[in-house]
Scaffold this motif. Structure first.
Motif, PDB file in Angstrom:
ATOM      1  N   GLU A  11      29.817 -30.605  40.421  1.00 28.33           N
ATOM      2  CA  GLU A  11      28.829 -31.581  39.957  1.00 28.33           C
ATOM      3  C   GLU A  11      28.338 -31.258  38.556  1.00 28.33           C
ATOM      4  O   GLU A  11      28.155 -32.158  37.722  1.00 28.33           O
ATOM      5  N   GLY A  36      27.231 -39.720  43.108  1.00 22.58           N
ATOM      6  CA  GLY A  36      26.732 -41.077  43.292  1.00 22.58           C
ATOM      7  C   GLY A  36      27.751 -42.149  42.933  1.00 22.58           C
ATOM      8  O   GLY A  36      27.442 -43.345  43.012  1.00 22.58           O
ATOM      9  N   LEU A  47      28.546 -33.437  34.916  1.00 21.27           N
ATOM     10  CA  LEU A  47      27.308 -33.851  34.255  1.00 21.27           C
ATOM     11  C   LEU A  47      27.512 -34.107  32.759  1.00 21.27           C
ATOM     12  O   LEU A  47      27.013 -35.095  32.205  1.00 21.27           O
ATOM     13  N   ARG A  88      25.514 -49.407  33.882  1.00 18.59           N
ATOM     14  CA  ARG A  88      26.395 -48.548  34.675  1.00 18.59           C
ATOM     15  C   ARG A  88      27.773 -48.522  34.015  1.00 18.59           C
ATOM     16  O   ARG A  88      28.371 -49.578  33.781  1.00 18.59           O
ATOM     17  N   ASN A  97      29.259 -37.341  32.176  1.00 18.01           N
ATOM     18  CA  ASN A  97      28.334 -38.428  32.482  1.00 18.01           C
ATOM     19  C   ASN A  97      27.381 -38.660  31.307  1.00 18.01           C
ATOM     20  O   ASN A  97      27.131 -39.810  30.906  1.00 18.01           O
ATOM     21  N   SER A 117      27.164 -42.092  29.205  1.00 24.28           N
ATOM     22  CA  SER A 117      25.865 -42.764  29.274  1.00 24.28           C
ATOM     23  C   SER A 117      25.253 -42.936  27.893  1.00 24.28           C
ATOM     24  O   SER A 117      24.466 -43.864  27.666  1.00 24.28           O
ATOM     25  N   GLU A 167      20.118 -38.827  29.396  1.00 23.13           N
ATOM     26  CA  GLU A 167      20.346 -39.994  30.245  1.00 23.13           C
ATOM     27  C   GLU A 167      21.682 -39.846  30.955  1.00 23.13           C
ATOM     28  O   GLU A 167      22.682 -39.483  30.327  1.00 23.13           O
ATOM     29  N   ILE A 168      21.662 -40.111  32.241  1.00 22.45           N
ATOM     30  CA  ILE A 168      22.903 -40.129  33.007  1.00 22.45           C
ATOM     31  C   ILE A 168      22.923 -41.391  33.856  1.00 22.45           C
ATOM     32  O   ILE A 168      21.882 -41.982  34.143  1.00 22.45           O
ATOM     33  N   CYS A 169      24.120 -41.780  34.246  1.00 22.83           N
ATOM     34  CA  CYS A 169      24.300 -42.900  35.170  1.00 22.83           C
ATOM     35  C   CYS A 169      24.448 -42.325  36.570  1.00 22.83           C
ATOM     36  O   CYS A 169      25.378 -41.560  36.834  1.00 22.83           O
ATOM     37  N   ARG A 170      23.533 -42.659  37.451  1.00 17.93           N
ATOM     38  CA  ARG A 170      23.568 -42.086  38.791  1.00 17.93           C
ATOM     39  C   ARG A 170      24.616 -42.751  39.686  1.00 17.93           C
ATOM     40  O   ARG A 170      25.029 -42.166  40.683  1.00 17.93           O
ATOM     41  N   ARG A 171      25.030 -43.949  39.331  1.00 18.67           N
ATOM     42  CA  ARG A 171      26.009 -44.655  40.156  1.00 18.67           C
ATOM     43  C   ARG A 171      27.145 -45.194  39.288  1.00 18.67           C
ATOM     44  O   ARG A 171      27.320 -46.408  39.156  1.00 18.67           O
TER      45      ARG A 171
END
Length: 419
Positions: free
Chosen positions: A87, A126, A91, A105, A94, A98, A13-17
């Protein structure tokens, strides 16, 4: 036989924003992040102090550049771009945050992140950034008076330079990425939390929630202002704070942060003039910050004149004496004049009018459309009389403000009558 396959698909699971709250020390980053954690869609724990420690403002770029120089290294051989490299580095962080955010978020808040905000923007494509900007007087006073601060923070010179450095980095990013970075004035947020938080919600794309602003109103971190000062408006409190500072503090502040205060619109010209008067020392008739302030005003006035008189897509020559700051003229492409073949300033003035004319025409043939004389370079027109006559005979003046600058248009050439 081993049952391990060469690769394995793992769901993460990651937070895109994600959201980063940035700003200098003692600017309100803690209370803002702590308030936002009370929004139903957001999660914040505490300061991480991880990203800057591991990656630093330039560490990732240096690592990437060195690895790409050697064609036998993996990054070079596999054609990994800077964006891809950064990036992927983000990851893992993140995933870690997350894993604790419960599907919300997450918010990261560490002041040092301000110094690597451009790198973070690439590591987290993001992400959005909320930059909280506090008046330099309040932030610096809070740094040097924080009871738990280590000894070096009591150095007002360090505090002034730190405030300016953090704010410069954040505002530069905000100017180039307005869709990703919102600047919030601390004093305005204190005066009207409702309006301030509504602007933040709209920017980060979350629904209205009253809980963060209620928390902000009732839990603001302890102020370094004296009790009498805290009871007044932000503007009055800052003026009172300045009044109680010793002369040495005022002079150091103007030297290290005075120009920034004007540039960021935190004081008016009238207020700055009063601050200068308050810091005047009869034994020092020409303090160093006087020249810095005048230089900034001159560059600001030059930019305003260019904005009015020169098209935005124009290519300009600026008689700059090599000062890169004189080339900061908005969207316009500005070159040093004179300019060497590598695009820099040669480090000296032309020997005579003939050399100045030759350099001008060489650059005109390469696309230069305007020639700008800032106030500090108008002496050229008195010293290089042949050059002045060449300009007067061939090119029109499009701006003639002798107290600020003079600009010639180089696109069309007047017909010079022959004898």
């Amino acid at each position: 036989m081993s049952d391990l396959s060469p690769t394995e698909v793992v769901e993460i699971e990651i937070c895109r924003r994600p959201i980063f709250v940035v700003g200098s020390q003692r600017s309100g980053t803690t209370i803002l992040a702590s308030s936002l954690r009370h929004h139903g869609a957001l999660w914040y724990s505490t300061e991480g102090y991880i990203l800057n420690e591991i990656f630093g403002p330039e560490r990732l770029d240096e690592t990437y550049a060195v690895a790409r120089l050697n064609l036998n290294r993996w990054l070079a051989r596999e054609g990994v771009t800077r964006e891809e490299f950064l990036e992927r580095m983000g990851l893992g962080f993140n995933v870690l945050l997350s894993s604790r955010s419960g599907g919300k978020r997450w918010i990261e808040k560490t002041p040092e992140n301000s110094l690597m905000i451009e790198v973070l923007g690439t590591m987290f494509p993001g992400a959005c950034f909320i930059h909280i900007l506090r008046d330099g007087r309040g932030a610096v006073n809070s740094m040097v008076n924080k009871r738990t601060a280590p000894g070096w923070v009591t150095d007002i010179t360090w505090a002034c330079r730190a405030w300016r450095r953090y704010v410069d980095a954040a505002l530069e990013y905000a100017a180039s990425h307005p869709d990703r970075c919102l600047t919030v004035r601390y004093e305005e947020l204190v005066a009207d939390p409702e309006e301030g938080f509504e602007a933040i919600y709209q920017f980060i794309g979350v629904p209205y929630d009253r809980a963060p602003m209620d928390f902000f109103r009732t839990h603001r971190t302890s102020s370094s202002f004296r009790r009498r000062i805290r009871s007044r408006s932000s503007h009055e409190a800052l003026a009172d704070l300045w009044d109680v500072w010793p002369l040495q503090f005022k002079r150091i502040f103007l030297e290290d942060a005075g120009v920034a205060m004007l540039r960021y619109g935190m004081v008016s010209e009238e207020e700055m003039q009063q601050m200068v008067e308050d810091a005047r020392d009869p034994s020092d008739e020409s303090p160093s910050w006087t020249e810095e302030l005048e230089g900034y005003r001159s560059r600001r006035d030059l930019a305003a004149v260019v904005e009015r008189g020169v098209p935005r897509d124009a290519v300009m020559l600026v008689v700059s004496k090599g000062d890169e700051r004189l080339l900061e003229l908005g969207d316009r492409e500005a070159w040093h004049f004179p300019r060497d073949e590598d695009g820099g300033h040669p480090g000296y003035h032309p020997a005579d009018s003939e050399e100045a004319i030759a350099r001008l025409e060489w650059l005109r043939a390469r696309g230069a459309e305007y020639l700008v004389f800032p106030e500090g370079s108008l002496w050229w027109l008195e010293h290089y009389t042949g050059f002045r006559d060449h300009l007067a005979a061939r090119y029109p003046r499009v701006v003639d403000e002798l107290d600020k600058c003079m600009i010639y248009g180089l696109q069309s050439v007047r017909q010079v009558p022959t004898a």
